[in-house]
Design an enzyme around this catalytic site. Structure first.
Site, PDB file in Angstrom:
ATOM      1  N   CYS A 115     -51.746   6.588  14.227  1.00 24.39           N
ATOM      2  CA  CYS A 115     -51.468   5.440  13.717  1.00 24.39           C
ATOM      3  C   CYS A 115     -49.817   5.631  14.378  1.00 24.39           C
ATOM      4  O   CYS A 115     -49.326   5.197  15.244  1.00 24.39           O
ATOM      5  CB  CYS A 115     -51.389   6.089  12.215  1.00 24.39           C
ATOM      6  SG  CYS A 115     -50.902   4.702  11.003  1.00 24.39           S
ATOM      7  N   HIS A 218     -56.669   5.977  10.690  1.00 24.94           N
ATOM      8  CA  HIS A 218     -56.388   7.225   9.906  1.00 24.94           C
ATOM      9  C   HIS A 218     -58.004   8.089  10.293  1.00 24.94           C
ATOM     10  O   HIS A 218     -58.565   8.203   9.249  1.00 24.94           O
ATOM     11  CB  HIS A 218     -55.794   8.488   8.830  1.00 24.94           C
ATOM     12  CG  HIS A 218     -54.172   7.554   9.435  1.00 24.94           C
ATOM     13  ND1 HIS A 218     -53.864   8.949   9.236  1.00 24.94           N
ATOM     14  CD2 HIS A 218     -53.165   7.040   9.080  1.00 24.94           C
ATOM     15  CE1 HIS A 218     -52.181   8.244   9.426  1.00 24.94           C
ATOM     16  NE2 HIS A 218     -52.177   7.459   9.146  1.00 24.94           N
ATOM     17  N   GLU A 220     -58.883  10.876  10.572  1.00 26.92           N
ATOM     18  CA  GLU A 220     -58.812  12.501  10.195  1.00 26.92           C
ATOM     19  C   GLU A 220     -59.187  12.174   8.659  1.00 26.92           C
ATOM     20  O   GLU A 220     -59.464  13.616   7.748  1.00 26.92           O
ATOM     21  CB  GLU A 220     -57.325  12.881  10.811  1.00 26.92           C
ATOM     22  CG  GLU A 220     -56.810  13.266   9.553  1.00 26.92           C
ATOM     23  CD  GLU A 220     -56.365  11.816   9.563  1.00 26.92           C
ATOM     24  OE1 GLU A 220     -54.575  11.106   9.496  1.00 26.92           O
ATOM     25  OE2 GLU A 220     -56.177  10.928  10.766  1.00 26.92           O
TER      26      GLU A 220
END
Length: 249
Positions: A115, A218, A220
């Protein structure tokens, strides 16, 4: 098997009102990064801001660098006036993380940008940003889709020549979307490798130097479908394998 050390560029935030030290900013990162890195076999460490003279030593202790999400990059760093749609910035963090990126490049460390990290890579390479997605397109995708922060929000098209395509083995990939800024003019050696339907740049790779990928979503915060990205990053860090930390058998 040895564990590569992955340094995360920390972000500073103001202490909460309940803190006994209200004037001290706090260094933090998202635990999602830690979980994904550990799952992929890495030892993650949160990197503090240190003087430039100490930065080379700090980076030399790591096998790879992750540049995480965070606040907007200051527009002055890519020679633009601040637009009213631009969010708050922290110039101290911006300058430090750009130095961190450049030192990692100098020391040939693999880098993963997520990001804001992707935007920072692009700015460090001389590129520019859209200060808000609404400045890019008259009919944009609603990129900050906070309701689906951990699941697929929209699709991106991967370039068949990209490292991402080789990892995910698909032309179309479902991603989440938590950003309101994005890459405008790609910086030097920045190759665009993914776009969304509104033509927003969703991923870049550097065509020179060590492995470096930036994704606008994102990973994660998503499920196991994103594990291959972290695994590829850790594989590169293992091959680099020159940190000053003792190895785990």
């Amino acid at each position: 098997m040895s564990k590569p050390v992955i340094g995360l560029g920390g972000v500073l935030e103001k202490a909460p009102p309940t803190s006994a030290f209200p004037s001290f900013r706090r260094l933090f990162t998202n635990e999602g990064y830690l979980s994904k890195l550990q799952k992929a076999g890495a030892l993650p460490i949160l990197l503090p801001m240190v003087p430039p003279t100490d930065l080379e030593l700090l980076v030399s202790l790591c096998d790879g660098i992750l540049l995480p999400g965070g606040p907007d990059v200051d527009p002055s760093l890519y020679n633009q006036e601040r637009h009213e749609l631009c969010g708050p910035s922290d110039m101290d963090v911006d300058r430090y993380q750009i130095q961190l990126f450049r030192m990692a490049r100098k020391l040939n460390k693999p880098i993963l940008g997520i990001c804001r990290g992707t935007q920072l890579i692009n700015v460090a390479q001389g590129g520019t940003l859209f200060q808000d997605y609404r400045l890019q397109s008259e009919k944009p995708i609603a990129h900050p889709d906070y309701e689906r922060w951990g699941s697929k929000s929209h699709q991106v098209e991967l370039s068949p020549q990209s490292k991402l395509y080789k990892l995910f083995k698909t032309h179309t990939l479902g991603v989440n979307s938590l950003h309101h800024q994005s890459v405008a003019k790609p910086g030097e050696h920045c190759i665009v490798t993914a776009r969304s339907a509104d033509d927003s740049i969703e991923a870049i790779e550097l065509s020179s130097g060590a492995w470096c990928i930036g994704v606008q979503w994102h990973p994660e915060a998503m499920g196991s479908e994103m594990d291959c990205l972290f695994e590829a990053f850790i594989k590169q860090a293992l091959s680099q394998g020159k940190s000053g930390f003792p190895r785990t058998p």
